[in-house]
Write an enzyme that holds these catalytic residues in place. Structure first.
Site, short mmCIF file in Angstrom:
data_model
loop_
_atom_site.label_atom_id
_atom_site.label_comp_id
_atom_site.label_asym_id
_atom_site.label_seq_id
_atom_site.Cartn_x
_atom_site.Cartn_y
_atom_site.Cartn_z
N SER A 135 0.86 -1.19 0.00
CA SER A 135 0.00 0.00 0.00
C SER A 135 0.89 1.23 0.00
O SER A 135 2.00 1.21 0.55
CB SER A 135 -0.87 0.03 1.25
OG SER A 135 -1.48 1.30 1.37
N TYR A 148 -1.17 -1.35 10.15
CA TYR A 148 -1.30 -1.60 8.70
C TYR A 148 -0.04 -1.13 7.96
O TYR A 148 0.51 -1.84 7.11
CB TYR A 148 -2.55 -0.87 8.21
CG TYR A 148 -2.91 -1.07 6.76
CD1 TYR A 148 -3.49 -2.25 6.33
CD2 TYR A 148 -2.70 -0.06 5.83
CE1 TYR A 148 -3.86 -2.42 4.99
CE2 TYR A 148 -3.06 -0.21 4.50
CZ TYR A 148 -3.64 -1.40 4.09
OH TYR A 148 -4.00 -1.56 2.77
#
Ligand code: NAP
Length: 241
Positions: A135, A148
């Site tokens: 990401s 995350y």
């Protein structure tokens, strides 16, 4: 055969479709039996050979069972796309240990489980393609997503290291780092947060899952054969290093 984890929805579904169009038999995973059946029907509708499987990439036993089922049905994966991922957002001061652990386990420890399981047959075949979905926030950081972001930055380090380890065997390992893509993962964000994000994106729109899948297609195609250890950003210019 191409194995795509988390192929029931969003980016994984688009990747499964793209790899199927590229001519691979596709095995896609979901966390439920209903999700797996949905993948099987979707592939059949698209006239793509393949099947859905129920698997939890956060569990060793589940991944072992998946690999046994694949071996029986269609052989070992030549392409592995580690796409399944979750968020459990919270400011670190409020973050519970299980929110940290779940994200690291599903997003990062799954790389170890799946890549390790696929490496032996790829090594024997002297050909393999591994693509790990990271990401943009693995590079930029994001408040409320320390778990995350740590998992995604870890994926990119893992990708570089494994690329160096197994390049001699004809196996490439790359990461794709999407920006802000319209899927279930981003559909619950408050409108003001979406508007703030859009201001930071030169292309001024959310990305589409198909636009991430197109990069995965490139990395698994002959055209991408000399690319390894890379993280390819697909973010509309949201983050430029
Ligand atoms: P999504 O729409 O939420 O779909 C997640 C997929 O992962 C689903 O197929 C889900 O299966 C599967 N999954 C969840 N937990 C799993 C587990 N424990 N074991 C196996 N599969 C599991 O997500 P997405 O937006 O398509 O994201 C896909 C990947 O792109 C993720 O790695 C995500 O971090 C990354 N990404 C997304 C964005 C974005 O803006 N959307 C941006 C950057 C990176 P079920 O359907 O059974 O729940």
């Amino acid at each position: 055969m191409a194995l795509v984890t988390g192929a029931s929805r969003g980016i994984g579904k688009a990747i499964a479709l793209e790899l199927g169009k590229q001519g691979f038999v596709v095995a896609g995973t979901a966390t439920t039996q209903a999700g797996a059946e949905g993948i099987t029907s979707f592939l059949a509708e698209q006239e793509i050979a393949g099947e859905g499987y129920c698997a939890d990439v956060g569990s060793n036993e589940s991944v072992e069972e998946l690999m046994r089922a694949l071996q029986n049905d269609c052989g070992a994966p030549a392409v592995l796309v580690n796409n399944a991922g979750i968020t459990r957002d919270n400011l670190l001061l409020r973050m519970k240990e299980n929110e940290w652990n779940e994200v690291i386990n599903v997003n990062l420890n799954s790389m170890f489980r799946l890549a390790k399981a696929c490496l032996k047959p790829m090594t024997r075949a002297r050909w393999g393609r591994i693509v790990n979905i990271s990401s943009v926030v693995g590079s930029s950081g994001n408040p409320g997503q320390s778990n995350y972001c740590a998992s995604k930055a870890g994926i990119e380090g893992f990708t570089r290291s494994l690329a160096r380890e197994i390049g001699t065997r004809g196996i490439t390992v790359n990461a794709v780092a999407p920006g802000f893509i319209a899927t279930d993962m981003t559909s619950d964000l408050p409108e003001n947060q979406v508007q703030d994000m859009l201001k930071q994106i030169p292309l001024q729109r959310l990305g589409r899952a198909e636009e991430v899948a197109a990069v995965v297609r490139f990395l698994t195609s002959d055209g991408g054969a000399y690319v390894t250890g890379e993280t390819v950003h697909v973010n509309g210019g949201m983050y430029l290093a």
